[in-house]
Enzyme design. Structure first.
Site, PDB file in Angstrom:
ATOM      1  N   CYS A 186       0.766  -1.123   0.049  1.00 31.73           N
ATOM      2  CA  CYS A 186       0.000  -0.002  -0.036  1.00 31.73           C
ATOM      3  C   CYS A 186       0.700   1.216  -0.122  1.00 31.73           C
ATOM      4  O   CYS A 186       0.367   2.300  -0.095  1.00 31.73           O
ATOM      5  CB  CYS A 186      -0.916  -0.054   1.133  1.00 31.73           C
ATOM      6  SG  CYS A 186      -2.320  -1.032   0.853  1.00 31.73           S
ATOM      7  N   ASP A 230     -14.162   3.469   1.604  1.00 30.79           N
ATOM      8  CA  ASP A 230     -13.376   2.336   1.474  1.00 30.79           C
ATOM      9  C   ASP A 230     -13.993   1.603   0.243  1.00 30.79           C
ATOM     10  O   ASP A 230     -13.344   0.654  -0.418  1.00 30.79           O
ATOM     11  CB  ASP A 230     -13.504   1.298   2.624  1.00 30.79           C
ATOM     12  CG  ASP A 230     -12.856   2.021   4.091  1.00 30.79           C
ATOM     13  OD1 ASP A 230     -11.492   2.083   3.754  1.00 30.79           O
ATOM     14  OD2 ASP A 230     -13.524   2.245   4.877  1.00 30.79           O
TER      15      ASP A 230
END
Ligand code: CO
Ligand code: CO
Ligand code: CO
Length: 345
Positions: free
Chosen positions: A16, A49
């Site tokens: 990430c 999200d």
């Protein structure tokens, strides 16, 4: 073709940490025109999200995608971590993943066995989540990439957005921080094997148990802490909820080895991007040194859930979580909007 090439050597930034900065993203989407659909209850404009689309009174569809370059050298583990990370966004919405598609980019340096292992890791992790991978799409490119597009379901009244936190809420975090710093250190062989095993296990762990426990409580808001770090994701929660979030620095769980590395300057590039994005909204109160702050800005791969719930339920919820996830902790609280969005105290 080389067969013993290390997967992480093929990637310019890991996991990430490769995520485009939140600031850059907001800038690129400026003025982007979207169309209204009353059934789309979470969409583009929310920096949430996943998107959520209402199908009927009982069911809403949750959709999300996440993918990144190798964060570990073991292809099976890489597949597991990438899948756990992608599935997490469904859990962060309070949902349950059901179907998934592979997203893959092959570099010419990868052999067939490595590709199969990545796919097997992803498949097994999705299966553990109760989801099934039904297909996907693969291209060729300079760097390997793997991840999933995931569809899941949630009751339309039980969607957990990242913008529902309320004054009086307490914040719980379910996984310790420091993954970005440690994986950066690992590239320079600065991390001992047992520490690597510990963080690999953590990254591969699903947020399924945390989700299943939290939905028994009247949760106001939830997100998962990934590329934008604890600071970036709590900043988004504070902004979206029109509240201020207070992080109690000495209650935040982290890997102590990450602190040592941060102190030596092993900071991933993503941490600087996260600091740039959130810093103007952050007030550091008290004596919190630079290395500790770096941990708060450290991009997490497959990080934990950040949960906001009324204080009355927080101790009980935490106790339930800790029975399965020892390092879950209360890390802060929510107040009315003050001068800054985030306070570290
Ligand atoms: Co997320
Ligand atoms: Co995501
Ligand atoms: Co959410």
């Amino acid at each position: 073709m080389e067969t013993d090439i290390k997967l992480t050597k093929l990637a310019s930034c890991a996991g990430c940490g490769a995520k485009v900065g939140a600031g850059t993203l907001v800038h690129m989407l400026e003025g982007f025109r979207t169309h209204y659909d009353p059934r789309l209850i979470v969409g583009y404009d929310k920096s949430d999200d996943a998107s959520v689309y209402v199908i009927n009174d009982e069911t809403a569809l949750v959709q999300t995608t996440d993918f990144f370059p190798p964060i570990v050298d073991d292809p099976f583990l890489y597949g597991q971590i990438a899948a756990a990370n992608a599935l997490s966004d469904v859990y962060a919405m309070g949902g349950e993943p059901k179907l998934a598609l592979n997203i893959m980019c092959l570099s010419e340096h990868m052999d067939k066995a490595a590709v199969q292992e990545i796919l097997r890791g992803g498949y097994e992790k999705a299966y553990e989540a109760g989801a099934i991978i039904t297909g996907g799409h693969t291209i060729q490119g300079a760097e390997p990439i793997y991840g999933l597009a995931v569809s899941g379901f949630v009751h339309p009244q039980k969607v957990l957005t990242n913008s529902g936190a309320k004054p009086g809420d307490v914040l719980i975090l379910t996984k310790p921080l420091g993954i970005g710093i440690l994986t950066t250190g690992a590239k320079a062989d600065m991390v001992a094997e047992p520490v690597l095993e510990r963080i690999n296990k953590q990254m591969a762990a699903l947020n399924k148990t945390a989700r299943n426990i939290m939905v028994r409580y009247p949760i106001h808001s939830c997100t998962d802490v990934t590329g934008f770090a604890l600071m970036g994701h709590s900043y988004e929660m504070a902004q979206g909820s029109d509240c201020s979030i207070h992080i109690i620095a000495d209650q935040v769980p982290y890997h102590p080895e990450a602190y040592e590395l941060a102190d030596m300057g092993f900071i991933p590039a993503g941490a600087y991007r996260n600091r740039e994005y959130a810093e103007q909204g952050v007030k550091v109160q008290g004596n919190i040194d630079r290395a500790m702050q770096d941990i708060f800005y450290d991009p997490q791969t497959s990080g934990g859930l950040l949960i906001a719930l009324p204080e009355t339920y927080s101790e009980d919820c935490l106790r339930q979580l800790q029975e399965h996830i020892a390092q879950a902790a209360i890390v802060g609280y929510v107040t009315e909007r003050m001068e800054y969005s985030l306070y570290i105290e």
